[in-house]
Design an enzyme around this catalytic site. Structure first.
Site, PDB file in Angstrom:
ATOM      1  N   LYS A 260       0.935  -1.275  -0.032  1.00  0.00           N
ATOM      2  CA  LYS A 260       0.225  -0.127  -0.166  1.00  0.00           C
ATOM      3  C   LYS A 260       0.896   1.084  -0.054  1.00  0.00           C
ATOM      4  O   LYS A 260       1.776   1.333   0.900  1.00  0.00           O
ATOM      5  CB  LYS A 260      -1.077  -0.048   1.161  1.00  0.00           C
ATOM      6  CG  LYS A 260      -1.697   1.098   1.397  1.00  0.00           C
ATOM      7  CD  LYS A 260      -2.902   1.278   2.497  1.00  0.00           C
ATOM      8  CE  LYS A 260      -3.409   2.640   2.791  1.00  0.00           C
ATOM      9  NZ  LYS A 260      -4.697   2.520   3.766  1.00  0.00           N
ATOM     10  N   ASP A 265      -3.067   9.978   3.740  1.00  0.00           N
ATOM     11  CA  ASP A 265      -4.457   9.528   3.850  1.00  0.00           C
ATOM     12  C   ASP A 265      -5.188  10.812   4.712  1.00  0.00           C
ATOM     13  O   ASP A 265      -5.321  10.470   6.139  1.00  0.00           O
ATOM     14  CB  ASP A 265      -4.473   8.211   4.353  1.00  0.00           C
ATOM     15  CG  ASP A 265      -5.989   7.316   4.413  1.00  0.00           C
ATOM     16  OD1 ASP A 265      -6.862   8.340   3.996  1.00  0.00           O
ATOM     17  OD2 ASP A 265      -6.041   6.679   5.069  1.00  0.00           O
ATOM     18  N   LYS A 272     -10.741  12.399   8.289  1.00  0.00           N
ATOM     19  CA  LYS A 272     -10.293  11.882   9.546  1.00  0.00           C
ATOM     20  C   LYS A 272     -10.332  12.993  10.628  1.00  0.00           C
ATOM     21  O   LYS A 272     -10.383  14.240  10.255  1.00  0.00           O
ATOM     22  CB  LYS A 272      -8.780  11.397   9.456  1.00  0.00           C
ATOM     23  CG  LYS A 272      -8.741  10.006   8.642  1.00  0.00           C
ATOM     24  CD  LYS A 272      -7.387   9.520   8.848  1.00  0.00           C
ATOM     25  CE  LYS A 272      -7.150   8.286   8.075  1.00  0.00           C
ATOM     26  NZ  LYS A 272      -7.936   7.198   8.552  1.00  0.00           N
ATOM     27  N   ASP A 342     -12.562   6.888   3.467  1.00  0.00           N
ATOM     28  CA  ASP A 342     -11.512   6.608   4.129  1.00  0.00           C
ATOM     29  C   ASP A 342     -10.962   5.108   3.910  1.00  0.00           C
ATOM     30  O   ASP A 342     -10.025   4.622   4.353  1.00  0.00           O
ATOM     31  CB  ASP A 342     -11.673   6.854   5.305  1.00  0.00           C
ATOM     32  CG  ASP A 342     -10.226   7.237   6.389  1.00  0.00           C
ATOM     33  OD1 ASP A 342      -9.246   7.215   5.753  1.00  0.00           O
ATOM     34  OD2 ASP A 342     -10.357   7.350   7.688  1.00  0.00           O
ATOM     35  N   ARG A 346      -7.732  -0.382   0.256  1.00  0.00           N
ATOM     36  CA  ARG A 346      -8.031  -1.806  -0.702  1.00  0.00           C
ATOM     37  C   ARG A 346      -8.486  -1.286  -1.940  1.00  0.00           C
ATOM     38  O   ARG A 346      -8.313  -2.071  -2.524  1.00  0.00           O
ATOM     39  CB  ARG A 346      -9.220  -2.098   0.149  1.00  0.00           C
ATOM     40  CG  ARG A 346     -10.507  -1.045   0.447  1.00  0.00           C
ATOM     41  CD  ARG A 346     -11.362  -1.863   1.578  1.00  0.00           C
ATOM     42  NE  ARG A 346     -10.906  -1.450   2.777  1.00  0.00           N
ATOM     43  CZ  ARG A 346     -11.500  -1.729   3.928  1.00  0.00           C
ATOM     44  NH1 ARG A 346     -12.696  -2.236   3.908  1.00  0.00           N
ATOM     45  NH2 ARG A 346     -11.004  -0.958   5.219  1.00  0.00           N
TER      46      ARG A 346
HETATM   47  N1  BES Z   1      -4.582   4.216   6.732  1.00  0.00           N
HETATM   48  C1  BES Z   1      -5.872   3.936   7.371  1.00  0.00           C
HETATM   49  C2  BES Z   1      -5.569   2.674   8.562  1.00  0.00           C
HETATM   50  C3  BES Z   1      -4.881   3.100   9.676  1.00  0.00           C
HETATM   51  C4  BES Z   1      -5.486   3.445  10.846  1.00  0.00           C
HETATM   52  C5  BES Z   1      -3.465   3.078   9.606  1.00  0.00           C
HETATM   53  C6  BES Z   1      -4.514   3.936  11.928  1.00  0.00           C
HETATM   54  C7  BES Z   1      -2.742   3.101  10.818  1.00  0.00           C
HETATM   55  C8  BES Z   1      -3.198   3.536  12.098  1.00  0.00           C
HETATM   56  C9  BES Z   1      -6.807   3.237   6.457  1.00  0.00           C
HETATM   57  O1  BES Z   1      -6.990   3.823   5.256  1.00  0.00           O
HETATM   58  C10 BES Z   1      -8.166   3.752   7.007  1.00  0.00           C
HETATM   59  O2  BES Z   1      -8.444   5.025   7.170  1.00  0.00           O
HETATM   60  N2  BES Z   1      -9.152   2.885   7.389  1.00  0.00           N
HETATM   61  C11 BES Z   1     -10.245   3.027   7.966  1.00  0.00           C
HETATM   62  C12 BES Z   1     -11.370   2.039   7.347  1.00  0.00           C
HETATM   63  C13 BES Z   1     -12.740   2.108   7.779  1.00  0.00           C
HETATM   64  C14 BES Z   1     -13.147   3.937   7.182  1.00  0.00           C
HETATM   65  C15 BES Z   1     -13.576   1.080   7.377  1.00  0.00           C
HETATM   66  C16 BES Z   1     -10.229   2.800   9.531  1.00  0.00           C
HETATM   67  O3  BES Z   1      -9.591   1.845   9.855  1.00  0.00           O
HETATM   68  O4  BES Z   1     -10.841   3.811  10.070  1.00  0.00           O
HETATM   69 ZN    ZN Z   2      -5.004   4.585   4.479  1.00  0.00          ZN
HETATM   70 MN    MN Z   3      -8.021   5.676   5.081  1.00  0.00          MN
END
Ligand code: BES
Ligand code: ZN
Ligand code: MN
Length: 499
Positions: A260, A265, A272, A342, A346
């Site tokens: 990835k 992000d 966020k 967010d 994937r």
């Molecule tokens: N990059 C984040 C995941 C992440 C969170 C990495 C904390 C490191 C520390 C990912 O892209 C993300 O935002 N995932 C979301 C998914 C959700 C919206 C289903 C998450 O985990 O909140």
């Molecule tokens: Zn991410």
């Molecule tokens: Mn994300």
């Protein structure tokens, strides 16, 4: 730092390191000058020092002949010692030596290592070199501290295996540090283009080939799930393809490493929180692991074919960014309803995976990603979550993890969870609701690996450390570099067994 093996001691030793198992006596130290050995014995007795695992103490020894720092390090019970523990001990010895401004260390061991010489050399050099790392390039007043050398004092003429291990550990460490540096650079420095440039530089330095696709080519490939994420950023995406052809005679097996590569992000329109965004410059930890692993694999000249793929982009907000509710068609043809912008990782990974299967003919799919907060919630910061459709592949990864100390824990792939990402209006939705977030993310990806053996490694919790500890310093850990290199090494053995 230079690391080598010596038999003959110099007149002056800056720092003496004594590694001993619990309740081990001091009989095996005939190499130490007797006056120093005596003073250590007195010290141990006075302090009732037991050499329990990871207990370190220091004192200064000075007389008319010597002026040395002494570091005593406990190895604990010999039966419980393994490669990873020795690595950590060496890291902590190095940290102690740094604190005491040591320049040259001489390491004495009072027992036979329960691991072989190659492994011992490997973990000693990883432990020392990784503990020395600090990301200090933006600190105006930081004087880089380092240790000139570690001499392992051993009574043996046959140092070939030990030296080979030391060399290997150096290769793994250098590749890990490369990844750490990439992760630690902020997003105003590392964007998709500069990440691709860094990959290119690595390819040139380490001798693997690389191809970088810009927007037009990615568009022509119909990687629209990936492009939907990339659209909101002023930086164009870059698809990075790294090829290492270590076994040209083998025309069938290609290991695909997919990382990835979100250089930032923000969450996109599903933005966020301020706190949630701070570390999102590190959302390219998976790609850094792949770049590092490619470097190590090439240097080790492994007899295996590997393709590393990174769909690099940035998840931002603009009038052109993708929205919740959008339906996009992936390169594989499956449509995806965007529930949450967010859940972007994937979206990029599945197109990269499909590209790998369709165009690079990868026969094994290994993806590594800072994918879900849910993986952090489930396992915290010392285990990466893994999912697979192939138990023997997981077994190979587990072996690599046991050696590298990059812990992994398997999550279930039971069919029930798949229902959570079914959509009413598209083939899949990109989020499966509030529960089992790490699992639904993994299953979403599994929908794109066809019949290929697949390993999914969610490093959201393990890519960063917020304080130094053992081989880790503050910031990027470089997790995945040593793990993937170890895995590919195990695969190398397996792939070359039949022929
Ligand atoms: N990059 C984040 C995941 C992440 C969170 C990495 C904390 C490191 C520390 C990912 O892209 C993300 O935002 N995932 C979301 C998914 C959700 C919206 C289903 C998450 O985990 O909140
Ligand atoms: Zn991410
Ligand atoms: Mn994300």
């Amino acid at each position: 730092m230079k690391i080598d093996v010596i038999r003959k001691l110099p007149d002056h030793m800056d720092t003496i390191v004594v590694l001993q198992t619990q309740s081990g006596d001091m009989k095996n130290f005939e190499y130490l000058p007797t006056d120093i050995l005596d003073s250590i014995k007195v010290y141990i007795k006075d302090e009732n020092y037991q050499f329990s695992y990871n207990s370190i103490c220091t004192f200064h020894y000075m007389n008319h002949k010597h002026n040395s720092k002494v570091i005593l390090c406990g190895a604990g019970e010999k039966d419980k010692l393994n490669a990873d523990k020795v690595r950590t001990l060496c890291a902590n010895i190095t940290r102690t030596a740094l604190k005491h401004k040591s320049s040259v260390m001489y390491m004495f061991m009072g027992f036979d290592m329960p691991i072989n010489d190659v492994v011992f050399g490997h973990v000693v050099s990883e432990g020392c070199l990784l503990a020395l790392y600090k990301f200090s390039k933006y600190l105006s007043d930081d004087k880089p501290k380092t240790i000139e050398a570690l001499h392992i004092v051993i009574d043996t003429k046959n140092t070939r295996h030990l030296n080979r291990g030391i060399m290997e550990g150096r290769i793994y460490s250098e590749a890990t540090i490369l990844a750490r540096n990439l992760v630690n650079e902020p997003a105003n420095v590392i964007n998709p283009e500069s990440l691709s440039e860094a990959a290119k530089k690595t390819a040139l330095n380490y001798g693997f080939s690389i191809e970088i696709f810009t927007y037009d080519k990615i568009k022509r490939l119909k990687m629209d799930a990936y492009l939907s994420v990339a659209r909101g950023s002023k930086y164009e995406p870059r698809l990075i393809i790294m090829r290492y052809n270590g076994n040209p005679d083998n025309k069938t097996d290609v290991v695909g490493l997919i990382g990835k590569g979100l250089t930032y992000d923000s969450g996109g329109y599903c933005i966020k929180t301020a706190q949630g965004m701070v570390n999102m410059k590190n959302d390219m930890g998976g790609s850094a692991a792949v770049i590092g692993a490619m470097a190590a694999i090439s240097t080790l000249k492994l007899k295996v074919n590997v393709v590393g793929i990174i769909a690099a982009c940035e998840n931002m907000i603009s009038g052109d960014a993708y929205r919740p509710g959008d339906i996009v068609r992936s390169m594989a043809g499956k449509t995806i309803e965007v529930i949450n912008t967010d859940a972007e990782g994937r979206m990029t990974l599945i197109d990269a995976i499909h590209y790998g299967i369709d165009r690079e003919h990868i026969t094994k799919v290994i993806d590594i990603a800072t994918l879900t907060g849910a993986a952090v919630a489930a396992l915290g910061t010392s285990f990466s979550a893994v999912m697979t459709n192939d138990d023997s592949l997981l077994e190979q990864l587990q072996q690599a993890a046991d050696f590298s100390g990059e812990n992994i824990w398997q999550l279930p792939t039971h069919l029930d969870y798949l229902d959570l990402i079914k959509s009413e209006v598209a083939d899949l939705k990109n989020v499966g609701g509030p529960y089992a977030g790490a699992i639904t993310a993994g299953l979403f990806i599994r929908e794109f690996v066809e019949d290929k053996p697949w390993l999914h490694i969610d490093i959201a919790g393990t890519a960063l450390k917020d304080k130094e500890n053992g081989i880790y310093s503050y910031g990027g850990t470089g997790v995945g570099v040593r793990l993937l290199t170890g895995l590919v090494r195990n695969l190398e053995k397996e792939l070359n067994k039949e022929v």
